[in-house]
Design a protein around this motif. Structure first.
Motif, PDB file in Angstrom:
ATOM      1  N   LEU A   5     -13.217  34.966  41.808  1.00  0.00           N
ATOM      2  CA  LEU A   5     -13.279  36.435  42.003  1.00  0.00           C
ATOM      3  C   LEU A   5     -14.038  36.866  43.184  1.00  0.00           C
ATOM      4  O   LEU A   5     -14.756  36.765  43.736  1.00  0.00           O
ATOM      5  N   THR A   6     -13.032  38.071  43.903  1.00  0.00           N
ATOM      6  CA  THR A   6     -13.803  38.706  44.831  1.00  0.00           C
ATOM      7  C   THR A   6     -13.985  40.198  44.375  1.00  0.00           C
ATOM      8  O   THR A   6     -13.338  40.715  43.880  1.00  0.00           O
ATOM      9  N   ILE A   7     -15.283  40.572  44.858  1.00  0.00           N
ATOM     10  CA  ILE A   7     -16.023  41.637  44.676  1.00  0.00           C
ATOM     11  C   ILE A   7     -15.991  42.426  45.591  1.00  0.00           C
ATOM     12  O   ILE A   7     -16.841  41.832  46.737  1.00  0.00           O
ATOM     13  N   ALA A   8     -15.048  43.432  46.170  1.00  0.00           N
ATOM     14  CA  ALA A   8     -14.902  44.015  47.559  1.00  0.00           C
ATOM     15  C   ALA A   8     -14.227  45.219  47.794  1.00  0.00           C
ATOM     16  O   ALA A   8     -13.545  45.752  46.625  1.00  0.00           O
ATOM     17  N   GLY A   9     -14.142  45.763  48.703  1.00  0.00           N
ATOM     18  CA  GLY A   9     -13.462  47.021  48.977  1.00  0.00           C
ATOM     19  C   GLY A   9     -12.098  46.468  49.523  1.00  0.00           C
ATOM     20  O   GLY A   9     -11.564  45.455  49.967  1.00  0.00           O
ATOM     21  N   SER A  10     -11.189  47.472  49.165  1.00  0.00           N
ATOM     22  CA  SER A  10      -9.718  47.401  49.663  1.00  0.00           C
ATOM     23  C   SER A  10      -9.543  47.756  50.968  1.00  0.00           C
ATOM     24  O   SER A  10      -9.838  48.628  51.521  1.00  0.00           O
ATOM     25  N   ASP A  11      -8.948  46.828  51.803  1.00  0.00           N
ATOM     26  CA  ASP A  11      -8.509  47.135  53.103  1.00  0.00           C
ATOM     27  C   ASP A  11      -7.061  47.544  53.282  1.00  0.00           C
ATOM     28  O   ASP A  11      -6.357  46.707  53.129  1.00  0.00           O
ATOM     29  N   ILE A  18     -10.404  42.758  49.841  1.00  0.00           N
ATOM     30  CA  ILE A  18      -9.842  41.847  48.886  1.00  0.00           C
ATOM     31  C   ILE A  18      -8.435  41.469  49.218  1.00  0.00           C
ATOM     32  O   ILE A  18      -8.148  40.252  48.850  1.00  0.00           O
ATOM     33  N   GLN A  19      -7.690  42.114  50.146  1.00  0.00           N
ATOM     34  CA  GLN A  19      -6.630  41.574  50.435  1.00  0.00           C
ATOM     35  C   GLN A  19      -6.762  40.144  51.299  1.00  0.00           C
ATOM     36  O   GLN A  19      -5.877  39.261  50.999  1.00  0.00           O
ATOM     37  N   ALA A  35     -12.027  42.895  41.803  1.00  0.00           N
ATOM     38  CA  ALA A  35     -12.746  43.758  41.258  1.00  0.00           C
ATOM     39  C   ALA A  35     -13.132  44.783  42.486  1.00  0.00           C
ATOM     40  O   ALA A  35     -13.604  44.284  43.515  1.00  0.00           O
ATOM     41  N   VAL A  36     -12.437  45.942  42.495  1.00  0.00           N
ATOM     42  CA  VAL A  36     -12.397  46.834  43.749  1.00  0.00           C
ATOM     43  C   VAL A  36     -13.575  47.559  43.756  1.00  0.00           C
ATOM     44  O   VAL A  36     -13.777  48.318  42.812  1.00  0.00           O
ATOM     45  N   THR A  37     -14.464  47.640  44.783  1.00  0.00           N
ATOM     46  CA  THR A  37     -15.503  48.646  44.803  1.00  0.00           C
ATOM     47  C   THR A  37     -15.311  49.863  45.625  1.00  0.00           C
ATOM     48  O   THR A  37     -15.966  50.815  45.545  1.00  0.00           O
ATOM     49  N   ALA A  38     -14.382  49.921  46.486  1.00  0.00           N
ATOM     50  CA  ALA A  38     -13.966  51.063  47.305  1.00  0.00           C
ATOM     51  C   ALA A  38     -12.605  51.000  47.807  1.00  0.00           C
ATOM     52  O   ALA A  38     -12.017  49.765  48.161  1.00  0.00           O
ATOM     53  N   LEU A  39     -11.891  51.907  48.095  1.00  0.00           N
ATOM     54  CA  LEU A  39     -10.562  52.141  48.848  1.00  0.00           C
ATOM     55  C   LEU A  39     -11.118  52.585  50.281  1.00  0.00           C
ATOM     56  O   LEU A  39     -11.774  53.470  50.640  1.00  0.00           O
ATOM     57  N   THR A  40     -10.302  51.929  51.143  1.00  0.00           N
ATOM     58  CA  THR A  40     -10.716  52.380  52.496  1.00  0.00           C
ATOM     59  C   THR A  40      -9.364  52.801  53.146  1.00  0.00           C
ATOM     60  O   THR A  40      -8.286  52.238  52.750  1.00  0.00           O
ATOM     61  N   ALA A  41      -9.568  53.479  54.251  1.00  0.00           N
ATOM     62  CA  ALA A  41      -8.320  53.782  55.076  1.00  0.00           C
ATOM     63  C   ALA A  41      -8.717  53.220  56.467  1.00  0.00           C
ATOM     64  O   ALA A  41      -9.750  53.926  57.080  1.00  0.00           O
ATOM     65  N   GLN A  42      -8.202  52.277  56.904  1.00  0.00           N
ATOM     66  CA  GLN A  42      -8.577  51.705  57.741  1.00  0.00           C
ATOM     67  C   GLN A  42      -7.194  50.637  58.474  1.00  0.00           C
ATOM     68  O   GLN A  42      -6.348  50.524  57.986  1.00  0.00           O
ATOM     69  N   LEU A  58     -16.507  49.984  38.098  1.00  0.00           N
ATOM     70  CA  LEU A  58     -16.651  48.530  38.376  1.00  0.00           C
ATOM     71  C   LEU A  58     -17.064  47.634  37.294  1.00  0.00           C
ATOM     72  O   LEU A  58     -16.429  46.609  37.387  1.00  0.00           O
ATOM     73  N   GLY A  59     -18.042  48.156  36.263  1.00  0.00           N
ATOM     74  CA  GLY A  59     -18.326  47.595  35.458  1.00  0.00           C
ATOM     75  C   GLY A  59     -17.235  47.249  34.415  1.00  0.00           C
ATOM     76  O   GLY A  59     -17.061  46.076  33.633  1.00  0.00           O
ATOM     77  N   LYS A  60     -16.277  48.148  34.229  1.00  0.00           N
ATOM     78  CA  LYS A  60     -15.009  47.740  33.429  1.00  0.00           C
ATOM     79  C   LYS A  60     -14.243  46.637  33.956  1.00  0.00           C
ATOM     80  O   LYS A  60     -13.477  46.099  33.289  1.00  0.00           O
ATOM     81  N   GLN A  61     -14.059  46.828  35.338  1.00  0.00           N
ATOM     82  CA  GLN A  61     -13.281  45.781  35.719  1.00  0.00           C
ATOM     83  C   GLN A  61     -13.734  44.592  35.776  1.00  0.00           C
ATOM     84  O   GLN A  61     -13.224  43.516  35.184  1.00  0.00           O
ATOM     85  N   LEU A  62     -15.246  44.376  35.959  1.00  0.00           N
ATOM     86  CA  LEU A  62     -15.613  42.870  35.886  1.00  0.00           C
ATOM     87  C   LEU A  62     -15.714  42.370  34.407  1.00  0.00           C
ATOM     88  O   LEU A  62     -15.592  41.386  33.987  1.00  0.00           O
ATOM     89  N   ASP A  63     -16.005  43.221  33.223  1.00  0.00           N
ATOM     90  CA  ASP A  63     -15.834  43.167  31.893  1.00  0.00           C
ATOM     91  C   ASP A  63     -14.593  42.536  31.486  1.00  0.00           C
ATOM     92  O   ASP A  63     -14.402  41.653  30.482  1.00  0.00           O
ATOM     93  N   SER A  64     -13.506  43.287  32.094  1.00  0.00           N
ATOM     94  CA  SER A  64     -12.387  42.746  31.835  1.00  0.00           C
ATOM     95  C   SER A  64     -12.041  41.397  32.425  1.00  0.00           C
ATOM     96  O   SER A  64     -11.438  40.245  31.612  1.00  0.00           O
ATOM     97  N   ILE A  65     -12.324  41.169  33.503  1.00  0.00           N
ATOM     98  CA  ILE A  65     -12.367  39.679  34.024  1.00  0.00           C
ATOM     99  C   ILE A  65     -13.110  38.643  33.514  1.00  0.00           C
ATOM    100  O   ILE A  65     -12.606  37.666  32.861  1.00  0.00           O
ATOM    101  N   PHE A  66     -14.509  38.946  33.204  1.00  0.00           N
ATOM    102  CA  PHE A  66     -15.274  38.046  32.485  1.00  0.00           C
ATOM    103  C   PHE A  66     -15.164  37.667  31.020  1.00  0.00           C
ATOM    104  O   PHE A  66     -15.416  36.740  30.390  1.00  0.00           O
TER     105      PHE A  66
END
Length: 87
Positions: A5-11, A18-19, A35-42, A58-66
């Motif tokens: 599992l990667t917990i990170a922002g989306s590039d 996460i990509q 589990a996505v913590t943030a969207l970035t424009a970069q 974020l908690g819902k994403q983690l609960d779904s995975i675990f």
């Protein structure tokens, strides 16, 4: 197959976040989850915007995975606020 599992922002340009984590995990024969913590424009020259998810989401994403596919490993990247860190 091992899972991670990667917990990170989306590039948005795919070179980090996460990509990049998913590419690396997949190349090494690991089933990747995120589990996505943030969207970035970069792009390769810099970050022009960040939009965080809420700690609740974020908690819902983690609960779904675990509660379904328990990860063998967890990699943590961009977690940019105290609320997200606490989650």
């Amino acid at each position: 197959m091992k899972t991670a599992l990667t917990i990170a922002g989306s590039d948005s340009c795919g070179g980090a976040g996460i990509q990049a984590d998913i590419k690396t995990m997949t190349a090494n024969g690991v089933y990747a989850m995120s589990a996505v913590t943030a969207l970035t424009a970069q792009n390769t020259t810099g970050v022009t915007g960040i939009m965080e998810v809420t700690p609740e989401f974020l908690g819902k994403q983690l609960d779904s995975i675990f509660t379904d596919i328990y990860p063998d490993a967890v990699k943590i990247g961009m977690v940019s606020s105290a609320g997200l860190i606490e989650t």
